[in-house]
Scaffold this active site. Structure first.
Site, PDB file in Angstrom:
ATOM      1  N   THR A   1       0.843  -1.194   0.000  1.00 26.83           N
ATOM      2  CA  THR A   1       0.000   0.000   0.000  1.00 26.83           C
ATOM      3  C   THR A   1       0.880   1.245   0.000  1.00 26.83           C
ATOM      4  OG1 THR A   1      -1.961   1.008   1.032  1.00 26.83           O
ATOM      5  CG2 THR A   1      -0.300   0.128   2.524  1.00 26.83           C
ATOM      6  N   ASN A   2       0.304   2.408   0.296  1.00 28.80           N
ATOM      7  CA  ASN A   2       1.092   3.646   0.329  1.00 28.80           C
ATOM      8  C   ASN A   2       0.574   4.559   1.442  1.00 28.80           C
ATOM      9  OD1 ASN A   2      -1.033   5.466  -0.780  1.00 28.80           O
ATOM     10  ND2 ASN A   2      -0.847   4.052  -2.513  1.00 28.80           N
ATOM     11  N   ARG A   3       1.120   5.760   1.503  1.00 26.13           N
ATOM     12  CA  ARG A   3       0.885   6.633   2.661  1.00 26.13           C
ATOM     13  C   ARG A   3      -0.371   7.490   2.583  1.00 26.13           C
ATOM     14  NH1 ARG A   3       5.783   6.819   5.374  1.00 26.13           N
ATOM     15  NH2 ARG A   3       7.535   6.110   4.120  1.00 26.13           N
ATOM     16  N   SER A   4      -1.203   7.318   1.587  1.00 24.61           N
ATOM     17  CA  SER A   4      -2.383   8.189   1.467  1.00 24.61           C
ATOM     18  C   SER A   4      -3.356   7.962   2.624  1.00 24.61           C
ATOM     19  CB  SER A   4      -3.095   7.934   0.135  1.00 24.61           C
ATOM     20  OG  SER A   4      -4.302   8.658   0.106  1.00 24.61           O
TER      21      SER A   4
ATOM     22  N   ALA B   1      -4.343   7.605  -4.400  1.00 22.23           N
ATOM     23  CA  ALA B   1      -2.989   7.140  -4.683  1.00 22.23           C
ATOM     24  C   ALA B   1      -3.105   5.661  -5.069  1.00 22.23           C
ATOM     25  CB  ALA B   1      -2.093   7.337  -3.471  1.00 22.23           C
TER      26      ALA B   1
END
Ligand code: PMT
Length: 211
Positions: free
Chosen positions: A21-24, A88
Site C-alpha cells: 500500500t502507500n501513505r495516502s 494514490a
C-alpha cells in the site's frame, strides 16, 4: 453537477496476511468531496481503506485494490459531469496471490505486474464533454512531470503536489499545490488547509462547467 471523486490508497494483497500500500490518508479526496457537497453537487466517493468518517450526503463506494477501483470508477462515472482522481492508486500489484500465508522460511521473490491506469483510461470511456481532473504526486521536476501526466491522460487540469515534504501531501491536514490546466494557465496555492485547496478545485470545475 454530478461528481465522482476517488480518495485514499489502494491495497494490493500478497497473501491473506500481507499487502502493498502507500501513505495516502484520504484527507485530500475527502476534503474535495465535502467541498463539492457544500456546493450542493451530487457526489460519488470511491474510497480506498482509510480511517476517516465519510461525509454525509454522498454515495460512498469502498474498495481495496486498484482493479476494484478501476471497475467502480468505470461503471459509476457514467452520467457524471466530472471525475477527480485524488486516490494514490498502486502502479504495481503482485503477479500471484498466495491463498496460504507465505512461510518465512520460504525464500521467495514477489513479482509485480502493472495495474490499469484508471485516469489514463477515462477520457475514452468518459467522453470529451466530461471534466477530468488528475493529481500528480511528485518528488522532483514537478512542473514537467505534472504537465506530462495531464497531457498523456487527457485531463482538463492537474493538481500537483510535492510528496517529498513531510509538512504537506500524504497524511497532513495541509497541502501546497500548483494547478496546471490544458490551456497553459497555472495557479499556485501556498501552503494551506486541504479544505481551502478543495474549495479552489471545486470552483475551477464549476468555472469550466459554466463555459
Ligand atoms: O490522501 P492524503 O494523505 O490526503 O494525500 C493526498 C495525496 C498526496 C494522495 C494527493 O494529494 C495526491 O497527490 N494524489 C495522487 C496520488 C498519485 O497516485 O499520483 P500519481 O502521480 O502517481 O498518479 C497520477 C494520477 O493518475 C492520479 O490522479 C492518480 O489517481 C492516477 N492513477 C495512478 C495510477 C493508476 N494505476 N491509476 C490512476 O488513475
Amino acid at each position: 453537477m454530478k461528481i465522482l471523486i476517488t480518495a485514499g490508497p489502494t491495497r494490493e494483497s500478497i497473501d491473506p496476511v500481507r499487502y502493498l500500500t502507500n501513505r495516502s490518508s484520504g484527507k485530500m479526496g475527502y476534503a474535495i468531496a465535502q467541498s463539492a457537497i457544500n456546493q450542493n453537487h451530487e457526489v460519488i466517493l470511491v474510497s480506498g481503506p482509510v480511517s476517516l468518517e465519510p461525509p454525509n450526503d454522498c454515495k460512498i463506494i469502498n474498495i481495496e485494490s486498484a482493479d476494484q477501483m478501476y471497475k467502480e470508477v468505470q461503471s459509476n462515472s457514467k452520467g457524471c459531469d466530472a471525475v477527480i482522481m485524488v486516490a494514490a492508486v498502486a502502479d504495481y500489484t503482485p503477479a500471484v496471490y498466495y491463498k496460504e500465508k507465505i512461510k518465512k522460511a520460504d525464500d521467495r521473490e514477489i513479482r509485480l505486474v502493472r495495474t490499469k491506469d484508471i485516469l489514463g483510461s477515462m477520457r475514452e470511456s468518459f467522453g470529451y464533454n466530461g471534466i477530468l481532473v488528475g493529481f500528480a504526486a511528485e518528488t522532483n521536476e514537478l512542473r514537467e512531470n505534472a504537465i506530462g501526466k495531464m497531457q498523456q491522460k487527457g485531463c482538463n487540469f492537474i493538481v500537483s503536489n510535492d510528496v517529498s515534504r513531510n509538512d504537506i501531501g500524504f497524511g497532513s491536514d495541509q497541502n501546497e499545490v500548483t494547478i496546471f490546466d490544458e490551456n497553459g494557465a497555472q495557479q499556485h496555492i501556498d501552503k494551506s488547509s486541504k479544505n481551502l485547496i478543495a474549495d479552489a478545485i471545486i470552483e475551477k470545475i464549476e468555472t469550466i462547467y459554466g463555459e
